[in-house]
Design a protein around this motif. Structure first.
Motif, short mmCIF file in Angstrom:
data_model
loop_
_atom_site.label_atom_id
_atom_site.label_comp_id
_atom_site.label_asym_id
_atom_site.label_seq_id
_atom_site.Cartn_x
_atom_site.Cartn_y
_atom_site.Cartn_z
N MET A 118 -8.44 -62.31 -4.27
CA MET A 118 -9.73 -62.05 -3.64
C MET A 118 -10.33 -60.86 -3.69
O MET A 118 -9.79 -59.89 -3.62
N ALA A 119 -11.63 -60.68 -4.47
CA ALA A 119 -12.08 -59.59 -4.58
C ALA A 119 -13.33 -59.45 -3.27
O ALA A 119 -14.13 -60.18 -3.38
N VAL A 120 -13.31 -58.28 -2.40
CA VAL A 120 -14.25 -58.05 -1.56
C VAL A 120 -14.91 -56.89 -1.69
O VAL A 120 -14.47 -55.81 -1.72
N VAL A 121 -16.15 -56.50 -1.78
CA VAL A 121 -16.96 -55.62 -1.82
C VAL A 121 -18.12 -55.55 -0.75
O VAL A 121 -18.37 -56.61 -0.22
N THR A 122 -18.85 -54.15 -0.76
CA THR A 122 -19.72 -54.31 0.44
C THR A 122 -20.84 -53.39 -0.25
O THR A 122 -20.96 -52.86 -1.19
N CYS A 123 -22.07 -53.51 0.50
CA CYS A 123 -23.31 -52.53 0.16
C CYS A 123 -24.03 -52.21 1.20
O CYS A 123 -24.11 -53.02 2.49
N PRO A 124 -24.68 -51.24 1.42
CA PRO A 124 -25.70 -50.88 2.62
C PRO A 124 -26.69 -51.94 2.83
O PRO A 124 -27.24 -52.11 3.98
N GLN A 125 -27.15 -52.46 1.76
CA GLN A 125 -28.32 -53.43 1.98
C GLN A 125 -27.74 -55.07 1.84
O GLN A 125 -27.23 -55.50 0.76
N PRO A 126 -27.80 -55.61 3.16
CA PRO A 126 -26.97 -56.84 3.12
C PRO A 126 -27.86 -57.89 2.13
O PRO A 126 -27.31 -58.90 1.34
N HIS A 127 -29.27 -57.92 2.27
CA HIS A 127 -29.88 -58.67 1.20
C HIS A 127 -29.64 -58.63 -0.35
O HIS A 127 -29.59 -59.62 -1.02
N TYR A 128 -29.23 -57.39 -0.58
CA TYR A 128 -28.83 -57.12 -2.01
C TYR A 128 -27.59 -57.93 -2.11
O TYR A 128 -27.21 -58.48 -3.50
N LEU A 129 -26.52 -58.15 -1.31
CA LEU A 129 -25.40 -58.86 -1.67
C LEU A 129 -25.50 -60.27 -1.58
O LEU A 129 -25.10 -61.13 -2.39
N ASP A 130 -26.55 -60.73 -1.01
CA ASP A 130 -27.01 -62.05 -0.85
C ASP A 130 -27.76 -62.36 -2.28
O ASP A 130 -27.35 -63.62 -3.02
N GLN A 131 -28.40 -61.60 -3.15
CA GLN A 131 -29.14 -61.81 -4.29
C GLN A 131 -27.82 -61.69 -5.51
O GLN A 131 -27.97 -62.30 -6.26
N LEU A 132 -26.90 -60.80 -4.99
CA LEU A 132 -25.65 -60.73 -6.05
C LEU A 132 -24.99 -62.11 -6.22
O LEU A 132 -24.43 -62.30 -7.14
N VAL A 133 -24.81 -62.96 -4.93
CA VAL A 133 -24.26 -64.12 -5.11
C VAL A 133 -25.09 -64.95 -6.26
O VAL A 133 -24.38 -65.67 -6.89
N GLY A 134 -26.44 -64.90 -6.13
CA GLY A 134 -26.91 -65.93 -7.38
C GLY A 134 -26.59 -65.41 -8.61
O GLY A 134 -26.66 -66.18 -9.53
N THR A 135 -26.65 -64.09 -8.75
CA THR A 135 -26.21 -63.47 -10.02
C THR A 135 -25.20 -63.97 -10.56
O THR A 135 -25.00 -64.24 -11.68
N LEU A 136 -24.00 -63.75 -9.68
CA LEU A 136 -22.74 -64.06 -10.09
C LEU A 136 -22.60 -65.79 -10.51
O LEU A 136 -22.12 -66.10 -11.51
N VAL A 137 -23.27 -66.43 -9.88
CA VAL A 137 -23.40 -67.90 -9.91
C VAL A 137 -23.79 -68.11 -11.32
O VAL A 137 -23.60 -69.00 -12.11
N HIS A 138 -25.00 -67.47 -11.52
CA HIS A 138 -25.55 -67.74 -12.79
C HIS A 138 -24.85 -67.27 -13.99
O HIS A 138 -24.80 -67.94 -15.12
N ALA A 139 -23.94 -66.09 -13.79
CA ALA A 139 -23.24 -65.62 -14.84
C ALA A 139 -22.04 -66.61 -15.12
O ALA A 139 -21.37 -67.04 -16.36
#
Length: 201
Positions: free
Chosen positions: A138-159
């Motif tokens: 399992m890979a787990v990462v974080t970021c100071p902006q929570p909304h950015y991580l939510d957007q990144l989910v969509g980007t990974l699903v698209h990929a």
């Protein structure tokens, strides 16, 4: 029926602000059907779930562990003190060196237990992005902006859904002790024969 996503739904989000000096940042990228998180590679076809969640400290478990350790340490210290007292009386010896060493060791152990308790109780919840695979990794990462991580989910699903998709972003490594946090979901199974309640860490 034509099923199209709303415009911009899977657009690659803008990169987050540069990590502060000293932060442990890492590249997350998709290239040639592989997800790279730093130096670790995950085949996209092996990814079973991409999600964001709040990683919460195991505070209650830490308090219970501390109380259990405290009970054991004090029980052993009192037992050795009583044994040392009986030995001293039987041998007519007035030296209390053994008892002193026992209590110094007990105090040191209690101090270490308190330090561990403070670390867990004082830990802050972390909003993270988790990438789970069909295996145990399992890979787990974080970021100071929570909304950015939510957007990144969509980007990974698209990929995952589009073989030609590639992107690269900057995220931060999660620097926590896994033993001090709740990871993933708790799943309880009921009914059937021989099923056992399971916790996914």
């Amino acid at each position: 029926m034509d099923r199209t996503e709303p415009p911009g739904h899977y657009d690659i989000p803008p990169p987050p602000a540069a990590p502060p000096p000293g932060a442990r940042s890492v590249d997350m990228r998709v290239s040639k059907r592989l997800l790279w998180v730093g130096g670790a590679a995950y085949p996209l076809e092996n990814i079973t779930r991409v999600h964001t969640f709040v990683l919460t400290p195991r505070r209650w478990e830490a308090v219970r562990l501390f109380l259990k350790r405290l009970a054991i340490i004090l029980s052993v210290a009192f037992a050795l003190t009583i044994l040392g007292g009986i030995t001293t009386l039987a041998s007519q010896d007035t030296g209390g060196t053994l008892v002193t060493l026992v209590w110094l060791g007990a105090l040191a152990s209690i101090g270490l237990s308190i330090a561990e308790l403070v670390i867990v109780v004082g830990a802050q919840p972390q909003y993270v992005l988790g990438v789970e695979t069909s295996g145990p990794s399992m890979a787990v990462v974080t970021c100071p902006q929570p909304h950015y991580l939510d957007q990144l989910v969509g980007t990974l699903v698209h990929a995952i859904e589009n073989p030609g998709a590639e992107f690269q972003v900057r995220v931060e490594r999660l620097l926590v002790n896994p033993k001090n946090y709740h990871f993933g979901d708790n799943v309880n199974m009921y009914g059937g024969t021989g099923n056992v309640g399971m916790a996914k860490a």
